[in-house]
Motif scaffolding. Structure first.
Motif, PDB file in Angstrom:
ATOM      1  N   PHE B 292      -5.620 -25.590  10.945  1.00 46.74           N
ATOM      2  CA  PHE B 292      -4.657 -25.302  11.568  1.00 46.74           C
ATOM      3  C   PHE B 292      -5.121 -24.155  12.696  1.00 46.74           C
ATOM      4  N   GLU B 295      -7.201 -25.939  15.542  1.00 44.45           N
ATOM      5  CA  GLU B 295      -6.667 -26.873  16.271  1.00 44.45           C
ATOM      6  C   GLU B 295      -5.464 -26.085  17.119  1.00 44.45           C
ATOM      7  N   LYS B 296      -4.641 -25.189  16.590  1.00 44.95           N
ATOM      8  CA  LYS B 296      -3.581 -24.617  17.372  1.00 44.95           C
ATOM      9  C   LYS B 296      -3.960 -23.329  18.126  1.00 44.95           C
ATOM     10  N   ASN B 298      -7.318 -22.503  19.086  1.00 43.25           N
ATOM     11  CA  ASN B 298      -8.681 -22.616  19.595  1.00 43.25           C
ATOM     12  C   ASN B 298      -9.576 -21.629  19.046  1.00 43.25           C
TER      13      ASN B 298
END
Lengths: 400, 524
Positions: B292, B295-296, B298
């Protein structure tokens, strides 16, 4: 810092409020969303397909304007979008001149004065490089590129609302590169990831590589695009962050290649995509691979004009800007793990569509935050009433 | 892993032996060095060290999947749902074992053998888990986690029992705090080190893959072997102390009677709901948090693991401090409410903004510690002493059931709908816990506000009831459990009640409040 935080939180609340309003608005409007009438015409309209390729014309008529989507497989695959302010504008094609590729003007939109804006995207080359060290830099070890104008394209496969062409490389028989054009003419979302939100003014192009033999075990691919326009071609790429990844799980960014008039704020045309490519036809979350883009660079338009019949036919003095989209980053599996790669983008005029929350998310948050609040209120009122009742009819009074 | 601190009083201080052991029949009376003397502080500190490291291995290996999430998913070709199964399988055996742990330790194995057996299960489970990864058999990894789960939670019960047996009175708070801190240290070290271990093994083996993963997990199993050694040493020291000091083997003192469940009050059920729905928004989130954050926000994998571990890092020093504060101020329901609101804020921050997740995760760590300090003692306030074992066992059992089920749901949500819907799901769970807190506040308020009293008021009541309550702490209470509270009031009691309403002064020891407060949960 505090000011930035409050500005951020203000923006967040503003966005939330906007989405609640817009979704409730769409709920109330019901089926009143804007829809264009679509008519499809295929050139040449003879039963035997022309060996050079075909031209597909989708005419999307709205209330007081028309959008013409022209998709051509003569030479490099090209998508041309023309926006006119008259609901009765038409496209005239001089097919022999068009095929000969000698002059411009063999494809005209009549009346010429009604053209508001036009933009074209040419898929010019497919590059392959050997990523031995798994760094996905994409700066060296390039194999000879595939020129898409040299591919042999299949006849267009039309099934409303999509059109598919597939082509194979000049000297190899297996593996293909396919393009699928989807014009919905209204708001909507396709079923397959990345489920980009369409607007009535947009069309979707999906590119996929299926079974093309890579030239090394560690090769990755780069797709070269060229945006062509008359006065204002697409010039810069905006990358926006977005908190909702419902429709494209684990992707929180949207990239938009926009053109604006003299750096003004009005966006005339766009190419929009999410920076993800999928390694399977019906992907699961683990089949997603990130993709990156390079900075758009102005290019000499001569090469583009020579490679694409549609550009030659429509534009007399085009300007071209080129950009590369590279698939995969360091650490991701290589192309040969699944021998499949697909990427989707939206091309359209006007402002790019903006995603919003689904009703499910809004509903859950409203219920989750509302119910405890209501409980607190109701409980407080009940307790208050019971206390009043208790003090008013207490049976025993204290003696002292 | 669930954590709770036993706040029961110790059974009598008569076991305290005078210093300079060797007392009693048959003991050779040569003086021992302080460090060898079981009743001397120095020896007990040595035992404390071994006690703390007893749990280190199981907490280290519990979060191995979370620390190596990207590697596990990539090397074994899993999706998030299958990955979260690794956590679900840990929780399934503990749905039943929470009730049996005390029984097994007290009646079947004894504390020493029991601890060794549970440590063995932990060790063997982790080895099976690593072997499954090495041979690329996912089902074997699930079996390994199941076996690991059998040992893990019961080992915590054994650790607590050792602590209660060796330390008494005020020392016990410090010991529990140290054990909790060591547990959190194990989790934190795991989060931050395993990625580095994996990369080093990958270099040695040549390429990442399931073999590399298997070797990394085998290295992690080394900490379990270390814990097993601590268990053996502890058993030896405990047996030696028993021989020298002539005291009995320690017991958990827990009595579980499942039929007591029907007597649980509404307040207790609300506490159960808070417990279940709160913890399912913490542990499954940390379990799959790494991807998480990558991905969100970086983050790099190392940064993502670090921010994932911040909850544990903060909880190690925060738990004793917040426990002290909650003990001093009381008002447990208020603190629980604050903790739940803070967690809701943290999850909403992670869901709807791109603000630096360090802020949200730090808030999560503080609120998680606060809730643990405020919620678990509340059970002792609403349940009579003889049902406390059943209540805690039941609470842990449904907590594990919730964790097992929700872990699977979390995996499916991420695969199908992405992270925003997952965070909204967590917010919804916290909101259910919030509803239960609001309900608990009003239920408790209508019953006189026993749970939300300030510490001063509670201390006053404790003093008044302490003489009465202590006599009721014997396990023999179980035999007349159902009947004790239905005993009719004696004439003396009736007269005192009448007199007190007239305002006549009663002698202190005849206050009618005493008997009613001893059975708080029933009379109101």
């Amino acid at each position: 810092m505090a000011a930035a935080m409050t500005a951020d939180s203000g923006r967040v609340w503003g966005i939330l409020l906007l989405f609640v309003c817009s979704s409730s608005q769409s709920l109330f409007n019901g089926g009143d969303s804007y829809k264009r009438e679509l008519t499809v015409k295929l050139y040449p309209n003879t039963s035997s397909p022309s060996p050079g390729g075909e031209l597909l014309h989708v005419r999307a008529v709205g209330g007081n304007d028309t959008l013409h989507f022209l998709f051509c497989s003569q030479g490099a695959p090209t998508l041309l979008v023309v926006h006119t302010n008259s609901p009765s504008s038409i496209v005239e094609v001089n097919w022999p001149q068009f095929v000969a590729r000698n002059t411009s003007g063999s494809l005209r939109v009549e009346p010429q004065s009604s053209i508001l804006y036009s933009t074209a995207v040419v898929f010019s080359r497919l590059l392959e490089y050997d990523d031995e060290n798994n760094t996905a830099e994409g700066t060296s070890n390039f194999f000879p590129p595939y020129e898409l104008q040299d591919f042999s394209w299949s006849p267009m496969n039309l099934s409303k609302p999509t059109a598919v062409i597939c082509g194979s490389a000049p000297h190899s028989s297996n593996g293909s590169l396919c393009f699928q054009l989807t014009v919905l003419g209204s708001e909507g979302r396709p079923e397959l990831w990345p489920r980009l939100l369409h607007s009535p003014n947009s069309s979707q192009v999906e590119v996929w590589l299926d079974g093309l033999l890579p030239r090394s075990n560690t090769s990755r691919f780069v797709l070269e695009l060229q945006a062509v326009g008359g006065a204002f071609p697409l010039s810069k790429v905006d990358v926006r962050q977005f908190i909702d990844d419902e429709y494209t799980p684990s992707i929180f960014k949207v990239s938009q290649w926009v053109s604006s008039a003299n750096n003004g704020s009005d966006i005339l045309g766009f190419v929009q995509w999410k920076p993800v490519a999928y390694r399977r036809p019906r992907p699961a979350l683990e089949d997603a691979t990130p993709c990156r883009h390079s900075e758009p660079q102005p290019q000499t338009a001569n090469k583009t004009t020579d490679s694409s019949a549609l550009i030659k036919a429509f534009y007399s003095d085009p300007r071209a800007v080129g950009m590369n989209v590279s698939f995969g980053i360091a650490g991701e599996p290589f192309y040969n793990s699944t021998m499949f790669l697909s990427w989707t983008m939206l091309v359209g005029v006007g402002s790019p569509p903006v995603d919003s929350f689904s009703p499910l998310v809004i509903g859950i948050m409203a219920a989750g935050l509302g119910i405890p609040f209501v409980l607190l209120l109701v409980g407080g009122v009940c307790v208050f009433i019971m206390k009043r009742r208790d003090t008013s009819d207490a049976a025993y009074q204290p003696i002292n | 892993m669930a954590d709770f601190e036993e706040r029961r009083g110790l059974l009598g201080d008569e076991n305290e032996c005078p210093a300079a052991g060797g007392q009693g029949a048959g003991g050779a009376s040569r003086p021992m060095a302080a460090i060898c003397d079981p009743s001397h502080l120095l020896h007990r500190v040595v035992v404390l060290v071994f006690m703390c490291f007893l749990g280190f291995g199981s907490y280290f290996c519990y979060d191995n999947p979370a620390a190596l999430q990207t590697q596990v998913i990539q090397d074994l070709n899993l999706n998030t749902a299958s990955f979260m199964q690794l956590y679900a399988w840990y929780s399934w055996p503990n749905v039943v074992l929470c009730f049996l742990g005390g029984f097994l330790i007290d009646r079947v194995f004894g504390i020493r053998l029991g601890t060794i057996i549970f440590s063995l299960f932990v060790c063997i489970g982790q080895v099976i888990f690593a072997a499954g990864a090495w041979s690329n058999h996912f089902w074997l990894m699930e079996v390994g986690r199941f076996v690991f789960g059998i040992g893990g939670e019961s080992l915590a019960v054994a650790q607590n029992t050792y602590a209660v047996n060796w330390f008494k009175g005020k020392e016990l708070n410090l010991v529990f705090g140290l054990q909790l801190s060591m547990a959190r240290l194990g989790s934190t070290v795991n989060m931050n080190i395993m990625g580095w271990v994996y990369s080093k093994v990958a270099v040695a083996v040549g390429s990442p893959g399931y073999t590399t993963l298997g070797i990394s997990l085998m290295i992690a199993a080394g900490t379990c072997v270390f814990s097993l050694l601590c268990a053996l040493v502890l058993a030896f020291l405990d047996k030696r102390a028993e021989r020298i000091l002539h005291k009995e083997q320690g017991k958990t003192g827990e009595v579980i009677k499942l039929t007591d469940v029907k007597d649980f009050s509404l307040a207790l059920w609300l506490i159960f709901i808070i417990c279940v729905f709160y913890y399912v928004a913490i542990f499954p989130f940390i379990g799959q948090g790494q991807v998480f954050f990558i991905e969100k926000f970086n983050f790099s994998p190392a940064q993502a693991r670090a921010v994932n571990s911040i909850v544990y890092i903060i909880s190690a020093p925060a738990s004793p401090i917040l426990g002290f504060i909650v003990d001093k101020t009381g008002r447990n329901v208020g603190w629980v409410f604050a903790a739940v609101i803070a967690t809701l804020g943290a999850h909403m921050m992670l869901a709807f903004t791109f603000w630096n997740p360090w802020i949200a995760m730090s808030l999560l760590g503080v609120s998680y510690s606060l809730l643990a300090c405020a919620l678990w003692p509340m059970v002792a306030f609403v349940v009579p002493e003889h049902q406390l074992g059943t209540a805690y066992g039941f609470m842990q059992s449904i907590q594990n059931l919730g964790l097992a089920v929700i872990a699977i749901i979390v995996g499916v949500i991420v695969d199908v709908r992405g992270y925003l819907v997952l965070e909204v799901f967590f917010c919804a769970c916290i909101c259910i816990a919030l509803m239960a807190v609001v309900g608990l506040y009003f239920v408790d308020y209508l019953k006189g506000g026993g749970l939300n009293q300030s510490a001063a008021a509670r201390a006053k009541l404790q003093k008044e009831t302490s003489t009465n309550a202590e006599t009721k702490m014997q396990p023999s209470m179980v035999a007349h459990g159902e009947h004790a509270r239905l005993a009719p009031m004696s004439a003396f009691g009736l007269r005192n009640r009448y007199l007190s309403r007239l305002g006549a002064q009663l002698p202190d020891h005849c206050s009618t409040h005493l008997s009613s407060l001893a059975h708080r949960s029933v009379l109101k």
